[in-house]
Scaffold this active site. Sequence first.
Site, mmCIF file in Angstrom:
data_model
loop_
_atom_site.group_PDB
_atom_site.id
_atom_site.type_symbol
_atom_site.label_atom_id
_atom_site.label_comp_id
_atom_site.label_asym_id
_atom_site.label_seq_id
_atom_site.Cartn_x
_atom_site.Cartn_y
_atom_site.Cartn_z
ATOM 1 N N TYR A 17 11.227 55.869 -35.002
ATOM 2 C CA TYR A 17 10.849 55.451 -33.651
ATOM 3 C C TYR A 17 9.350 55.569 -33.396
ATOM 4 O O TYR A 17 8.888 55.283 -32.317
ATOM 5 C CB TYR A 17 11.581 56.307 -32.618
ATOM 6 C CG TYR A 17 13.072 56.227 -32.724
ATOM 7 C CD1 TYR A 17 13.732 55.018 -32.529
ATOM 8 C CD2 TYR A 17 13.823 57.347 -33.041
ATOM 9 C CE1 TYR A 17 15.106 54.939 -32.625
ATOM 10 C CE2 TYR A 17 15.193 57.273 -33.138
ATOM 11 C CZ TYR A 17 15.832 56.071 -32.929
ATOM 12 O OH TYR A 17 17.187 56.003 -33.031
ATOM 13 N N HIS A 53 12.841 53.764 -27.967
ATOM 14 C CA HIS A 53 13.066 55.187 -27.694
ATOM 15 C C HIS A 53 12.104 55.723 -26.643
ATOM 16 O O HIS A 53 11.640 56.857 -26.745
ATOM 17 C CB HIS A 53 12.972 56.002 -28.997
ATOM 18 C CG HIS A 53 14.136 56.908 -29.204
ATOM 19 N ND1 HIS A 53 14.108 58.234 -28.878
ATOM 20 C CD2 HIS A 53 15.370 56.685 -29.706
ATOM 21 C CE1 HIS A 53 15.277 58.789 -29.187
ATOM 22 N NE2 HIS A 53 16.066 57.869 -29.673
HETATM 23 MG MG MG Z 1 18.751 54.552 -28.719
#
Ligand code: MG
Length: 400
Positions: free
Chosen positions: A158, A208
């Site tokens: 992320y 995220h």
């Molecule tokens: Mg997620």
Amino acid sequence: MSIVKIRDIRVINTNPSGANLTVVKIETTEPGLYGLGCATFAYRYKAVTLVVEEYLRPLLIGRSVADIEDLWHLMNGNAYWRNGPISNNAISGVDMALWDIKGKMASMPVYDLLGGKSRQGAAVYRHADGATLDEVVENVHRYKAQGVRHIRIQFGGYGGKASSLNTPPHSADGIYYCPDQYIQNTLKLFDHVRSQVGFDLELLHDSHERISPVDAVRLAKSLEPYRPFFLEDLLSPEQDHWYEILRQQCAAPIAIGELFNNPQEWTHLIAKRLIDFIRVHISQIGGLTPARKLAIFCEQFGVKTAWHGPGDVSPVGHAANVHLDINAHNFGIQEWSGIDDRLAEMFPGSPMLLNGYVYPNNKPGFGIELDEKMAARFPCDDSVTRWTQTRLPDGTYNTP
Ligand code: MG
């Protein structure tokens, strides 16, 4: 059958495959009749356990199992303060177990109690990550060969690959990530993957909530030509008013919800048609009872479901996702993190993935059992949670 009552409520914690899982078992006054529910909050499982054992158990023992709706509201209001993640997960464990019991009493799978099937199987998306762009493409091809038509692509998790963070000396330990590099890498990622696999495949992506709101708008606009199936968690729940600006700026489909606890967090986003997919974590909002209502609410506004399906959900929780998926007319997609052989052995009757679709079994209730002796062999991990100790390049803490 005379009135069936709650005889006992127990909590089973286990960690067979790298995530702490919490299952609530309700035993009834009817011999052999019990239900299982998912109360998994992997990083605070002892707090959830305490709420179930010390507060919900004495509240509920001796009550009829029949009126799930009333018991849900009783649990939700009993502590006066409500809608927190610990209490919601505890309530979910009981709520799902009651639906499991009701299905067994009716000799029907839960999806039949909800109104039957809208489809036979639920289409899933899988996660293709990689340390290099070509590794991501390899993983995309691997899932495509397994019949999966929806694939979430990430390049270095992320946070992208922050090569030169230039962090000040004496900065705190943590998981560092660079939003700017993440954005650049994600643009390269979509360009590369589309150039390799074409447009005959649905691609998804999860930010995220790690970038600033205006960067999220710019990223969504830049990714729009690559036709994402949806972009997930572009904004944190605290910045949700930016969804109005995002909607005015581009038509990339938007998904959000895994951090939501309280109906106030989703009602305006849905009613104003600012999102396309709701993807709450069902145990996190209090179980099947509120999730069923949420799905029906979304249907009125053209919003589809995409329930959160990570590794820190028990197979009972995955089953709750899939029974709703099979039933809801406005089902969109199901995140599928997989159920490995050990989990499947511990939880006989777990949902099965075949050729890009996940299927529930057709036994009464959720149709899942739990081998408690096996569960006891895999104790939970009590170490301090590390992956959420995320920081920006200058050392500032930022949400994970
Ligand atoms: Mg997620």
